[in-house]
Design an enzyme around this catalytic site. Structure first.
Site, PDB file in Angstrom:
ATOM      1  N   SER A  24     -82.262 -52.241 -75.210  1.00 43.72           N
ATOM      2  CA  SER A  24     -83.072 -51.478 -74.680  1.00 43.72           C
ATOM      3  C   SER A  24     -84.156 -52.161 -74.051  1.00 43.72           C
ATOM      4  O   SER A  24     -84.232 -53.216 -73.562  1.00 43.72           O
ATOM      5  CB  SER A  24     -83.852 -50.912 -76.005  1.00 43.72           C
ATOM      6  OG  SER A  24     -84.552 -51.986 -76.457  1.00 43.72           O
ATOM      7  N   MET A  25     -85.087 -51.281 -73.385  1.00 42.99           N
ATOM      8  CA  MET A  25     -86.400 -51.930 -72.702  1.00 42.99           C
ATOM      9  C   MET A  25     -87.049 -52.793 -73.613  1.00 42.99           C
ATOM     10  O   MET A  25     -87.198 -52.690 -75.046  1.00 42.99           O
ATOM     11  CB  MET A  25     -87.312 -50.808 -72.455  1.00 42.99           C
ATOM     12  CG  MET A  25     -86.640 -49.928 -71.277  1.00 42.99           C
ATOM     13  SD  MET A  25     -88.099 -48.666 -70.693  1.00 42.99           S
ATOM     14  CE  MET A  25     -89.227 -49.600 -69.950  1.00 42.99           C
ATOM     15  N   GLU A  96     -81.585 -54.952 -63.556  1.00 50.12           N
ATOM     16  CA  GLU A  96     -81.667 -53.347 -63.642  1.00 50.12           C
ATOM     17  C   GLU A  96     -80.431 -53.039 -63.123  1.00 50.12           C
ATOM     18  O   GLU A  96     -80.354 -52.000 -62.275  1.00 50.12           O
ATOM     19  CB  GLU A  96     -82.856 -53.127 -62.791  1.00 50.12           C
ATOM     20  CG  GLU A  96     -84.201 -53.579 -63.051  1.00 50.12           C
ATOM     21  CD  GLU A  96     -84.776 -53.251 -64.263  1.00 50.12           C
ATOM     22  OE1 GLU A  96     -84.095 -52.295 -65.112  1.00 50.12           O
ATOM     23  OE2 GLU A  96     -85.954 -53.735 -64.930  1.00 50.12           O
ATOM     24  N   GLN A  98     -78.446 -50.884 -64.349  1.00 50.18           N
ATOM     25  CA  GLN A  98     -78.007 -49.372 -64.567  1.00 50.18           C
ATOM     26  C   GLN A  98     -78.428 -48.577 -63.323  1.00 50.18           C
ATOM     27  O   GLN A  98     -77.966 -47.495 -63.446  1.00 50.18           O
ATOM     28  CB  GLN A  98     -79.168 -49.108 -65.998  1.00 50.18           C
ATOM     29  CG  GLN A  98     -80.571 -48.829 -65.635  1.00 50.18           C
ATOM     30  CD  GLN A  98     -81.289 -50.399 -65.688  1.00 50.18           C
ATOM     31  OE1 GLN A  98     -80.736 -50.954 -65.782  1.00 50.18           O
ATOM     32  NE2 GLN A  98     -82.738 -50.139 -65.438  1.00 50.18           N
ATOM     33  N   GLY A 175     -91.193 -46.981 -65.397  1.00 54.54           N
ATOM     34  CA  GLY A 175     -92.096 -47.053 -66.234  1.00 54.54           C
ATOM     35  C   GLY A 175     -92.336 -48.664 -67.076  1.00 54.54           C
ATOM     36  O   GLY A 175     -91.207 -49.192 -67.086  1.00 54.54           O
ATOM     37  N   TYR A 180     -92.743 -45.667 -72.100  1.00 55.52           N
ATOM     38  CA  TYR A 180     -91.612 -45.950 -72.954  1.00 55.52           C
ATOM     39  C   TYR A 180     -91.930 -46.735 -74.216  1.00 55.52           C
ATOM     40  O   TYR A 180     -93.052 -47.547 -74.013  1.00 55.52           O
ATOM     41  CB  TYR A 180     -90.456 -46.748 -72.247  1.00 55.52           C
ATOM     42  CG  TYR A 180     -89.810 -45.898 -71.283  1.00 55.52           C
ATOM     43  CD1 TYR A 180     -88.716 -45.069 -71.384  1.00 55.52           C
ATOM     44  CD2 TYR A 180     -90.198 -46.180 -69.636  1.00 55.52           C
ATOM     45  CE1 TYR A 180     -88.061 -44.285 -70.534  1.00 55.52           C
ATOM     46  CE2 TYR A 180     -89.686 -45.346 -68.789  1.00 55.52           C
ATOM     47  CZ  TYR A 180     -88.622 -44.390 -69.208  1.00 55.52           C
ATOM     48  OH  TYR A 180     -88.042 -43.583 -68.174  1.00 55.52           O
ATOM     49  N   CYS A 184     -85.893 -48.537 -83.320  1.00 54.54           N
ATOM     50  CA  CYS A 184     -84.717 -48.480 -84.117  1.00 54.54           C
ATOM     51  C   CYS A 184     -84.216 -47.280 -84.136  1.00 54.54           C
ATOM     52  O   CYS A 184     -84.779 -46.145 -83.839  1.00 54.54           O
ATOM     53  CB  CYS A 184     -84.893 -49.156 -85.322  1.00 54.54           C
ATOM     54  SG  CYS A 184     -85.773 -47.856 -86.444  1.00 54.54           S
TER      55      CYS A 184
HETATM   56  N1  LIG Z   1     -91.941 -54.217 -78.886  1.00 57.49           N
HETATM   57  C1  LIG Z   1     -91.539 -55.114 -78.216  1.00 57.49           C
HETATM   58  N2  LIG Z   1     -90.414 -56.029 -78.838  1.00 57.49           N
HETATM   59  C2  LIG Z   1     -90.087 -57.473 -78.099  1.00 57.49           C
HETATM   60  N3  LIG Z   1     -90.689 -57.796 -77.087  1.00 57.49           N
HETATM   61  C3  LIG Z   1     -91.901 -56.921 -76.688  1.00 57.49           C
HETATM   62  C4  LIG Z   1     -92.276 -55.718 -77.019  1.00 57.49           C
HETATM   63  N4  LIG Z   1     -93.070 -55.389 -76.288  1.00 57.49           N
HETATM   64  C5  LIG Z   1     -93.237 -56.026 -75.409  1.00 57.49           C
HETATM   65  N5  LIG Z   1     -92.464 -57.170 -75.434  1.00 57.49           N
HETATM   66  C6  LIG Z   1     -92.574 -58.328 -74.380  1.00 57.49           C
HETATM   67  O1  LIG Z   1     -91.455 -58.099 -73.639  1.00 57.49           O
HETATM   68  C7  LIG Z   1     -90.879 -59.273 -73.408  1.00 57.49           C
HETATM   69  C8  LIG Z   1     -89.450 -59.313 -73.071  1.00 57.49           C
HETATM   70  O2  LIG Z   1     -89.605 -58.613 -71.679  1.00 57.49           O
HETATM   71  P1  LIG Z   1     -88.311 -58.531 -70.701  1.00 57.49           P
HETATM   72  O3  LIG Z   1     -87.474 -59.636 -70.796  1.00 57.49           O
HETATM   73  O4  LIG Z   1     -88.751 -58.081 -69.430  1.00 57.49           O
HETATM   74  O5  LIG Z   1     -87.526 -57.415 -71.419  1.00 57.49           O
HETATM   75  P2  LIG Z   1     -86.478 -56.394 -70.771  1.00 57.49           P
HETATM   76  O6  LIG Z   1     -86.027 -56.716 -69.471  1.00 57.49           O
HETATM   77  O7  LIG Z   1     -85.253 -56.394 -71.584  1.00 57.49           O
HETATM   78  O8  LIG Z   1     -87.039 -54.967 -70.705  1.00 57.49           O
HETATM   79  C9  LIG Z   1     -90.943 -60.029 -74.673  1.00 57.49           C
HETATM   80  O9  LIG Z   1     -90.930 -61.583 -74.654  1.00 57.49           O
HETATM   81  C10 LIG Z   1     -92.347 -59.577 -75.059  1.00 57.49           C
HETATM   82  O10 LIG Z   1     -93.240 -60.424 -74.738  1.00 57.49           O
HETATM   83  C1  LIG Z   2     -84.824 -45.650 -70.853  1.00 54.32           C
HETATM   84  C2  LIG Z   2     -84.811 -45.476 -69.176  1.00 54.32           C
HETATM   85  C3  LIG Z   2     -85.480 -46.385 -68.431  1.00 54.32           C
HETATM   86  N1  LIG Z   2     -85.999 -46.216 -67.101  1.00 54.32           N
HETATM   87  C4  LIG Z   2     -86.547 -47.204 -66.391  1.00 54.32           C
HETATM   88  C5  LIG Z   2     -87.758 -47.778 -66.919  1.00 54.32           C
HETATM   89  C6  LIG Z   2     -87.973 -48.999 -66.105  1.00 54.32           C
HETATM   90  O1  LIG Z   2     -88.550 -48.968 -64.897  1.00 54.32           O
HETATM   91  C7  LIG Z   2     -86.700 -49.462 -66.282  1.00 54.32           C
HETATM   92  C8  LIG Z   2     -85.988 -50.370 -67.426  1.00 54.32           C
HETATM   93  O2  LIG Z   2     -86.557 -51.609 -67.255  1.00 54.32           O
HETATM   94  P1  LIG Z   2     -86.590 -52.795 -68.356  1.00 54.32           P
HETATM   95  O3  LIG Z   2     -86.494 -54.049 -67.489  1.00 54.32           O
HETATM   96  O4  LIG Z   2     -85.425 -52.437 -68.921  1.00 54.32           O
HETATM   97  O5  LIG Z   2     -87.645 -52.749 -69.105  1.00 54.32           O
HETATM   98  O6  LIG Z   2     -85.826 -48.441 -66.202  1.00 54.32           O
HETATM   99  C9  LIG Z   2     -85.187 -45.142 -66.396  1.00 54.32           C
HETATM  100  O7  LIG Z   2     -85.344 -44.844 -65.336  1.00 54.32           O
HETATM  101  N2  LIG Z   2     -84.606 -44.144 -67.441  1.00 54.32           N
HETATM  102  C10 LIG Z   2     -84.468 -44.294 -68.634  1.00 54.32           C
HETATM  103  O8  LIG Z   2     -83.887 -43.329 -69.345  1.00 54.32           O
HETATM  104 ZN   LIG Z   3     -88.049 -48.524 -86.607  1.00 48.26          ZN
END
Ligand SMILES: Nc1ncnc2c1ncn2[C@@H]1O[C@H](COP(=O)(O)OP(=O)(O)O)[C@@H](O)[C@H]1O
Ligand SMILES: Cc1cn([C@H]2C[C@H](O)[C@@H](COP(=O)(O)O)O2)c(=O)[nH]c1=O
Ligand SMILES: [Zn+2]
Length: 201
Positions: A24-25, A96, A98, A175, A180, A184
């Site tokens: 997930s994000m 990214e 996706q 975003g 977002y 769980c």
């Molecule tokens: N709810 C959360 N759970 C885990 N990490 C989070 C959360 N909110 C913010 N973070 C931050 O996001 C970082 C991970 O970022 P990133 O690697 O860019 O994630 P992704 O690419 O999966 O979106 C974590 O190290 C933490 O600092």
């Molecule tokens: C769930 C979801 C996400 N996105 C966008 C939002 C962010 O710009 C990226 C995901 O970035 P991350 O590095 O994984 O945090 O995707 C979207 O366009 N549509 C979706 O459904």
């Molecule tokens: Zn939960």
């Protein structure tokens, strides 16, 4: 699953393979991608990193994590461009994923078949919980899939879902925490019920 793999033979032997990092994000996909790519650079391997040009959230060119880790990358519009930039390259990183077209699956296969280590990070599901773009296909052809998790902001369990907190039905909406939240399964289902109620559906 071994998350922080220190299998140095896999890291450095010049054999093609595909590694997918999904979740997930906020689950740490980009951090893990950057960590693996920086280690490859330390090992003096020739590394090239790509991201979709539409992802301009933190930087036009760099791959940047939510925690401000970064690495230089080449923004591209189409997966086919990857093949133009990857002659004489040992390791290809893609963030990214996706957002890329379905041609990315064949591009990754071609690279790996030619001896390149390909590391791909991306969202496995969109905000509706539906497999996102080429990610399911990439997971299918990968040699190794690492599913990483965020922390559910409602209950503190592991989060696999990215709940969109603003009203917008388009699959692609760039975003951050304004748009977002990672949840769980249980909290995600509850949030969707609440959204339906709030919209009178
Ligand atoms: N709810 C959360 N759970 C885990 N990490 C989070 C959360 N909110 C913010 N973070 C931050 O996001 C970082 C991970 O970022 P990133 O690697 O860019 O994630 P992704 O690419 O999966 O979106 C974590 O190290 C933490 O600092
Ligand atoms: C769930 C979801 C996400 N996105 C966008 C939002 C962010 O710009 C990226 C995901 O970035 P991350 O590095 O994984 O945090 O995707 C979207 O366009 N549509 C979706 O459904
Ligand atoms: Zn939960």
């Amino acid at each position: 699953m071994v998350l922080f793999s220190e299998d140095h033979i896999q890291e450095t032997k010049r054999r093609g393979r595909i590694e997918v990092i999904c979740g997930s994000m906020f689950s740490g996909k980009t951090e893990e991608l950057i960590r693996r790519l920086k280690r490859a650079k330390f090992a003096k391997q020739r590394v090239e990193i790509f991201k979709p040009a539409i992802d301009t959230r933190y930087s036009d060119a760099d791959v940047v994590s939510h925690d401000s880790h970064s690495i230089a990358s080449t923004p591209i519009d189409s997966s086919a461009s990857i093949l133009l930039f990857t002659s004489e390259i040992d390791v290809v990183g893609i963030d990214e994923a996706q957002f890329f077209d379905s041609g990315l699956i064949d591009v990754c296969n071609q690279l790996a078949n030619n001896g390149v280590r390909v590391i791909v990070a991306g969202l496995d599901m969109d905000f509706r919980g539906i497999p996102f773009g080429p990610m399911p296909g990439l997971c299918a052809i990968a040699d190794e899939v690492s599913k990483v998790h965020a922390i559910c902001v409602k209950c503190g369990q592991l989060a696999s879902f990215s709940h969109r907190t603003v009203k917008n039905d388009k699959q692609v909406l760039l975003g951050e925490t304004e748009e977002y939240e990672p949840l769980c399964r249980e909290c995600y289902q509850q949030a969707i019920r609440n959204d339906l109620q709030a919209n009178g559906d």
